[in-house]
Design an enzyme around this catalytic site. Structure first.
Site, PDB file in Angstrom:
ATOM      1  N   GLU A   1     -47.188 110.017  83.265  1.00  0.00           N
ATOM      2  CA  GLU A   1     -46.451 110.946  82.397  1.00  0.00           C
ATOM      3  C   GLU A   1     -45.076 111.265  82.966  1.00  0.00           C
ATOM      4  O   GLU A   1     -44.896 111.414  84.170  1.00  0.00           O
ATOM      5  CB  GLU A   1     -47.243 112.232  82.182  1.00  0.00           C
ATOM      6  CG  GLU A   1     -48.620 112.024  81.559  1.00  0.00           C
ATOM      7  CD  GLU A   1     -48.591 111.395  80.176  1.00  0.00           C
ATOM      8  OE1 GLU A   1     -47.502 111.276  79.572  1.00  0.00           O
ATOM      9  OE2 GLU A   1     -49.675 110.993  79.706  1.00  0.00           O
ATOM     10  N   GLY A   2     -44.115 111.419  82.083  1.00  0.00           N
ATOM     11  CA  GLY A   2     -42.722 111.627  82.484  1.00  0.00           C
ATOM     12  C   GLY A   2     -42.350 113.087  82.707  1.00  0.00           C
ATOM     13  O   GLY A   2     -43.139 114.006  82.484  1.00  0.00           O
ATOM     14  N   PHE A   3     -41.107 113.253  83.134  1.00  0.00           N
ATOM     15  CA  PHE A   3     -40.537 114.549  83.512  1.00  0.00           C
ATOM     16  C   PHE A   3     -40.702 115.610  82.420  1.00  0.00           C
ATOM     17  O   PHE A   3     -41.141 116.734  82.676  1.00  0.00           O
ATOM     18  CB  PHE A   3     -39.049 114.340  83.809  1.00  0.00           C
ATOM     19  CG  PHE A   3     -38.283 115.537  84.264  1.00  0.00           C
ATOM     20  CD1 PHE A   3     -38.709 116.298  85.334  1.00  0.00           C
ATOM     21  CD2 PHE A   3     -37.093 115.890  83.625  1.00  0.00           C
ATOM     22  CE1 PHE A   3     -37.971 117.395  85.776  1.00  0.00           C
ATOM     23  CE2 PHE A   3     -36.351 116.986  84.054  1.00  0.00           C
ATOM     24  CZ  PHE A   3     -36.790 117.739  85.121  1.00  0.00           C
ATOM     25  N   ARG A  45     -33.446 107.104  73.295  1.00  0.00           N
ATOM     26  CA  ARG A  45     -34.494 106.680  74.217  1.00  0.00           C
ATOM     27  C   ARG A  45     -34.766 105.201  73.983  1.00  0.00           C
ATOM     28  O   ARG A  45     -34.971 104.780  72.836  1.00  0.00           O
ATOM     29  CB  ARG A  45     -35.723 107.537  73.956  1.00  0.00           C
ATOM     30  CG  ARG A  45     -36.919 107.228  74.836  1.00  0.00           C
ATOM     31  CD  ARG A  45     -36.790 107.828  76.218  1.00  0.00           C
ATOM     32  NE  ARG A  45     -38.109 108.014  76.819  1.00  0.00           N
ATOM     33  CZ  ARG A  45     -38.789 107.029  77.421  1.00  0.00           C
ATOM     34  NH1 ARG A  45     -38.264 105.823  77.515  1.00  0.00           N
ATOM     35  NH2 ARG A  45     -39.978 107.272  77.933  1.00  0.00           N
ATOM     36  N   ASP A 102     -27.720 115.410  81.457  1.00  0.00           N
ATOM     37  CA  ASP A 102     -27.635 114.816  80.122  1.00  0.00           C
ATOM     38  C   ASP A 102     -28.159 115.791  79.057  1.00  0.00           C
ATOM     39  O   ASP A 102     -27.562 115.945  77.987  1.00  0.00           O
ATOM     40  CB  ASP A 102     -28.468 113.522  80.064  1.00  0.00           C
ATOM     41  CG  ASP A 102     -27.656 112.281  80.439  1.00  0.00           C
ATOM     42  OD1 ASP A 102     -26.412 112.386  80.520  1.00  0.00           O
ATOM     43  OD2 ASP A 102     -28.270 111.216  80.628  1.00  0.00           O
TER      44      ASP A 102
HETATM   45  C1  GFB Z   1     -44.346 106.686  76.299  1.00  0.00           C
HETATM   46  C2  GFB Z   1     -44.226 108.090  76.847  1.00  0.00           C
HETATM   47  O1  GFB Z   1     -42.875 108.428  77.017  1.00  0.00           O
HETATM   48  C3  GFB Z   1     -42.634 109.729  77.435  1.00  0.00           C
HETATM   49  O2  GFB Z   1     -41.236 109.857  77.578  1.00  0.00           O
HETATM   50  P1  GFB Z   1     -40.346 110.896  76.818  1.00  0.00           P
HETATM   51  O3  GFB Z   1     -41.227 111.779  76.017  1.00  0.00           O
HETATM   52  O4  GFB Z   1     -39.240 110.217  76.101  1.00  0.00           O
HETATM   53  O5  GFB Z   1     -39.567 111.724  77.957  1.00  0.00           O
HETATM   54  P2  GFB Z   1     -39.878 111.966  79.498  1.00  0.00           P
HETATM   55  O6  GFB Z   1     -41.221 112.535  79.667  1.00  0.00           O
HETATM   56  O7  GFB Z   1     -38.795 112.785  80.032  1.00  0.00           O
HETATM   57  O8  GFB Z   1     -39.796 110.553  80.178  1.00  0.00           O
HETATM   58  C4  GFB Z   1     -38.659 109.740  80.055  1.00  0.00           C
HETATM   59  C5  GFB Z   1     -37.854 109.658  81.351  1.00  0.00           C
HETATM   60  O9  GFB Z   1     -36.910 108.590  81.234  1.00  0.00           O
HETATM   61  C6  GFB Z   1     -35.629 108.991  81.688  1.00  0.00           C
HETATM   62  N1  GFB Z   1     -34.730 109.158  80.542  1.00  0.00           N
HETATM   63  C7  GFB Z   1     -35.018 108.978  79.231  1.00  0.00           C
HETATM   64  N2  GFB Z   1     -33.924 109.200  78.470  1.00  0.00           N
HETATM   65  C8  GFB Z   1     -32.927 109.552  79.311  1.00  0.00           C
HETATM   66  C9  GFB Z   1     -31.551 109.924  79.122  1.00  0.00           C
HETATM   67  O10 GFB Z   1     -31.030 109.980  78.010  1.00  0.00           O
HETATM   68  N3  GFB Z   1     -30.847 110.240  80.231  1.00  0.00           N
HETATM   69  C10 GFB Z   1     -31.397 110.206  81.474  1.00  0.00           C
HETATM   70  N4  GFB Z   1     -30.642 110.559  82.498  1.00  0.00           N
HETATM   71  N5  GFB Z   1     -32.672 109.853  81.689  1.00  0.00           N
HETATM   72  C11 GFB Z   1     -33.438 109.530  80.622  1.00  0.00           C
HETATM   73  C12 GFB Z   1     -35.826 110.318  82.389  1.00  0.00           C
HETATM   74  O11 GFB Z   1     -36.162 110.116  83.729  1.00  0.00           O
HETATM   75  C13 GFB Z   1     -37.010 110.900  81.616  1.00  0.00           C
HETATM   76  O12 GFB Z   1     -37.633 111.888  82.320  1.00  0.00           O
HETATM   77  C14 GFB Z   1     -43.301 109.969  78.760  1.00  0.00           C
HETATM   78  O13 GFB Z   1     -43.243 111.301  79.154  1.00  0.00           O
HETATM   79  C15 GFB Z   1     -44.759 109.650  78.654  1.00  0.00           C
HETATM   80  O14 GFB Z   1     -45.319 109.815  79.907  1.00  0.00           O
HETATM   81  C16 GFB Z   1     -44.963 108.250  78.159  1.00  0.00           C
HETATM   82  O15 GFB Z   1     -44.467 107.336  79.130  1.00  0.00           O
END
Ligand code: GFB
Length: 401
Positions: free
Chosen positions: A26-28, A266, A343
């Site tokens: 899971e992401g941030f 994304r 960002d």
């Molecule tokens: C498929 C799912 O996607 C979910 O991602 P989702 O909700 O987009 O969002 P996050 O949970 O934040 O995970 C995406 C990660 O990718 C990087 N990232 C994505 N877009 C940007 C951006 O515009 N700028 C920067 N600096 N970094 C970005 C960043 O590290 C972010 O925490 C995950 O949390 C789930 O665990 C799973 O993998």
């Protein structure tokens, strides 16, 4: 003194410690959502005992792929303002837990899981039971009978007891177990994403969300960038910010935002799965151009996790795009998490924002804009996939004070 800071903490002087962790992939920004759920559990516990939440150090996240920098055991204060979090619930960093509790031991670990038998259609009920572990445990006993595990990269940490809880319900469903079934001083809930929100979008939800103020040093970087490259300042944009979130209550529609379009695009795992709801770069640029036109804006700020090849193509298709491109020193200083925050902060201050379907990264920007007092029409927008028949736009979750 009034307010949540002075809330009485019943029970003995020595607090009990609640720790948690989330499924590694899971992401941030999904993790930020799990924090809100756990905070409401902690509020329930505080009604009968003295508890403190131990903030799980950040690290080893799948998406944090910048090479050559070590991204583990990162304290929350690198991304968030600790005094602000503490105005909502009592929290401490993991290092402080180690110092206070006097050792590397976590007394009880509960691994949360679903029910092996699933649930029968139409008979949803909230329940929680101690059950045999379904998946292979991510903890193993060492020769001293202590449990070893990931523990956020703290190799010397050990668990004394590990068991599994099958759970179907909202966060506070765990409270009776922590209050009655265990006397452990420190309890960790692993796989905490299995808990649902107590009340998504309610007042407690928003209080916790509002308390998740970004760390000041990252906001300053974002503000300087806005001023220098986007002609955006709080005065001109009517985005007045109060350091103390408990004092901040902006009327909806007050904020104007800087003279630029904010975009969260994304890519990576969102396009690898060939999802229908994510546009091609050409499709995204077409939409961006039409929005610039409609809103009479000349500048566009793009936040994206696109790979280098895609960035090059984007630059060709949209030469005027503005991005926050960190130097190597900045990357090392702020890390991937800090860059995400910067960002998000810049997107949150745009006159108009458009994000990516079901990305929690975009959702957290929606919330930030809701806190700043933007008209929802300028916030709850997303790109559509070219082949998407029914492109439903994001839900407006109205802030509650
Ligand atoms: C498929 C799912 O996607 C979910 O991602 P989702 O909700 O987009 O969002 P996050 O949970 O934040 O995970 C995406 C990660 O990718 C990087 N990232 C994505 N877009 C940007 C951006 O515009 N700028 C920067 N600096 N970094 C970005 C960043 O590290 C972010 O925490 C995950 O949390 C789930 O665990 C799973 O993998």
């Amino acid at each position: 003194e009034e307010g949540p800071r002075s809330a009485p903490r019943p029970g003995p002087a020595r607090p009990r410690y609640l720790l948690y962790d989330v499924n590694p992939p899971e992401g941030f920004n999904l993790r930020r959502d799990v924090y809100v759920r756990i905070a409401s559990l902690l509020k329930t516990l505080l009604k009968s005992e003295n508890w403190v939440l131990v903030l799980p150090p950040w690290g080893r996240l799948y998406h944090w792929q910048s090479p050559d920098i070590l991204q583990v055991r990162i304290p929350w204060s690198e991304f968030f303002d600790l005094p602000s979090l503490n105005r909502n619930i009592p929290v401490i960093e993991y290092e402080q837990f180690l110092a206070e509790s006097g050792g590397p031991f976590i007394e009880q670990i509960y691994v949360l899981q679903g029910y092996a038998e699933g649930w029968k259609e139409g008979t949803w009920e909230e329940k929680i039971d101690e059950r045999p572990c379904i998946d292979q445990l991510m903890y193993s006993k060492d020769k001293h009978e202590y449990y070893r595990g990931w523990f956020w990269g703290y190799e010397e940490t050990r668990g004394l007891n590990v068991s599994c809880l099958s759970v179907q319900g909202s966060a506070s469903i765990v409270a009776p177990i922590l209050l009655k079934n265990t006397s452990a001083q420190s309890v960790m809930l692993d796989r905490a994403e299995n808990l649902l929100h107590d009340h998504y979008g309610g007042k407690d939800y928003w209080n916790t969300r509002r308390s998740m103020v970004f760390a000041k040093h990252l906001r300053v970087v974002g503000d300087e960038f806005r001023k220098k490259y986007l002609q955006s300042t709080d005065e001109a944009d009517r985005t007045h910010y109060k350091e103390d979130w408990t004092q901040m209550k902006v009327k909806m529609g007050t904020a104007l935002g800087g003279p630029y379009l904010g975009v969260h695009l994304r890519r990576k795992d969102f396009i690898w799965g060939h999802r229908e709801d994510v546009p091609s770069l050409q499709g995204a640029v077409k939409k961006i151009r039409s929005l610039l036109d409609v809103h009479k804006l000349e500048k566009v700020f793009v936040a994206t996790d696109a790979v280098e090849e895609e960035i090059e193509l984007l630059k060709k298709l949209l030469p005027e795009m503005v991005r926050f491109e960190p130097s190597w020193e900045e990357l090392e200083l702020y890390k991937d998490g800090g860059l995400a925050v910067i960002d998000q902060w810049i997107c949150a201050h745009a006159r108009y924002f458009i994000g990516t379907s079901v990305s929690t990264f975009s959702f957290r920007i929606h919330e930030e804009r809701e806190i700043l007092g933007f008209d929802p029409k300028t916030t709850y927008n997303r790109f559509c996939g070219e082949k998407e028949k029914n492109c439903e736009q994001p839900t407006h979750w109205k802030i509650v004070y």
